[in-house]
Design an enzyme around this catalytic site. Structure first.
Site, PDB file in Angstrom:
ATOM      1  N   SER A   1       0.806  -1.222   0.000  1.00 29.23           N
ATOM      2  CA  SER A   1       0.000   0.000   0.000  1.00 29.23           C
ATOM      3  C   SER A   1       0.838   1.272   0.000  1.00 29.23           C
ATOM      4  O   SER A   1       0.465   2.277  -0.613  1.00 29.23           O
ATOM      5  CB  SER A   1      -0.937   0.002   1.208  1.00 29.23           C
ATOM      6  OG  SER A   1      -1.809  -1.099   1.170  1.00 29.23           O
TER       7      SER A   1
ATOM      8  N   HIS B   1       1.483   4.296   4.482  1.00 30.61           N
ATOM      9  CA  HIS B   1       0.633   4.934   3.463  1.00 30.61           C
ATOM     10  C   HIS B   1       1.009   6.403   3.308  1.00 30.61           C
ATOM     11  O   HIS B   1       1.199   6.904   2.194  1.00 30.61           O
ATOM     12  CB  HIS B   1      -0.838   4.841   3.866  1.00 30.61           C
ATOM     13  CG  HIS B   1      -1.383   3.459   3.872  1.00 30.61           C
ATOM     14  ND1 HIS B   1      -2.708   3.188   4.153  1.00 30.61           N
ATOM     15  CD2 HIS B   1      -0.801   2.265   3.621  1.00 30.61           C
ATOM     16  CE1 HIS B   1      -2.900   1.887   4.086  1.00 30.61           C
ATOM     17  NE2 HIS B   1      -1.766   1.304   3.764  1.00 30.61           N
TER      18      HIS B   1
END
Length: 351
Positions: free
Chosen positions: A122, A174
């Site tokens: 991610s 992230h």
């Protein structure tokens, strides 16, 4: 017409590694298997493993996934964003970007959380997203910008993950990945702006031909309004000079001498770009068209004959010399030479 290649070998390799790790680790349940892939061995302090030479640990957490939806979600994005970045920048850039984003996002997550039990692609996905978002926003020649709906969705998902409603998530990875992509794209865009050949319009990537359309009525009316603003700067008895290339360049030069470019609103700068492009059309036989990417329409110039080439308009700022003194005639000559050279090179068959 050049189309987006349906795959990227680099993306296929990344997805393949993630799938193999998921199978061998039983989707992250086998801690023993993952000990050598975590950023640090759970029994060792800090980054002692990395400092002892196990530098692969800075990257390998991106290959670890803990459930089916986790890996499916990430791999879909790697497939989509990866082939686009591969097309735009090439495999070497793609691999380097993934590695750099992985290192930064993994370190950020580990330093803040103080736990090596995290993984996933991610952070890299958000890095790719951030890079393509900012490059597409500030560089008109970049052909893989993000749609507004996608930007809103990705940012909303980022915020939702921080709420804790979706369970334990590597939020710092992230965020760090996104920042890497955004900063990288911004700095790269600024570098392109300062190193691009002065006064030469870029030849837009031919993959954009799939969005090339004729001017709409709204486009025509907007262009004509901008031409009218420029024409009004002529004395009434001299407006017929606007019909000539030299006349157009003279009025642009006069306008720039009247008031500094930096002090002019964007609408006036756009008008100067339109008339400068009109002079190029008149001299070269290029035609007007527009690129519709779904969110906006960008005016461009195109060749009338094959092979089709698409040129962006010359920004008003490039009509000035380094000392900010108008040098419109010189800019026009350089632009004209650049266009003719590119057309000739494209038309010359490769032996």
């Amino acid at each position: 017409m050049q189309k987006l290649k349906p795959y990227s070998y680099t993306s296929i390799a990344l997805i393949g590694i993630c799938v193999v790790v998921a199978l061998l680790s039983n989707l992250g349940e086998s801690e023993e298997f993952l000990r050598t892939l975590f950023i640090a061995d759970p029994d060792h302090p800090g980054l002692s493993d990395v400092l002892s030479g196990q530098i692969w640990r800075l990257i390998t957490p991106i290959f670890i996934h803990f459930n089916v939806m986790h890996i499916i979600f990430n791999m879909l994005w790697v497939w989509d964003l990866g082939r686009r970045i591969d097309r735009e920048k090439g495999a070497r850039f793609y691999i380097g970007f993934v590695a750099a984003t992985a290192v930064v996002s993994n370190i950020a997550q580990y330093v803040v959380s103080q736990s090596p039990f995290f993984g996933g692609m991610s952070g890299v996905v958000y890095g790719l997203f951030g890079y393509m978002w900012i490059r597409g926003r500030f560089d008109k020649s970049f052909n893989s910008g993000m749609r507004k709906e996608t930007v809103h969705m990705m940012l909303a998902w980022l915020v939702l993950c921080w709420t804790g409603l979706l369970g334990p998530i590597a939020n710092w990875a992230h965020l760090a990945g996104l920042l890497v992509g955004v900063v990288w794209a911004y700095l790269e865009t600024r570098l392109i702006d300062t190193t691009k050949v002065a006064n030469a319009p870029e030849n837009i990537n031919l993959s954009k031909k799939q969005n090339l359309v004729y001017l709409s009525s709204a486009d025509i009316l907007k262009i004509e309004a901008q031409r009218s603003w420029v024409r009004e700067h002529y004395l009434p008895d001299a407006r017929q000079k606007f019909d000539t290339v030299a006349g157009k360049l003279n009025i642009i030069d006069a306008i720039l001498n009247q008031k500094p470019l930096a002090a002019r609103p964007q609408q006036e700068q756009d008008s100067l770009e339109i008339v400068f492009a009109d002079a190029l059309v008149q001299e070269t036989g290029l035609g007007w068209a527009t690129i519709d990417d779904g969110d906006s329409r960008t005016l461009v110039l195109v060749t009338a004959d094959a092979p089709l080439m698409i040129f962006g308009l010359v920004p008003a700022a490039r009509l000035l010399s380094d000392n900010a003194k108008p040098e419109v005639a010189g800019a026009f000559a350089m632009t004209l030479e650049s266009i003719r050279k590119m057309i000739q090179e494209r038309a010359t068959p490769v032996p």
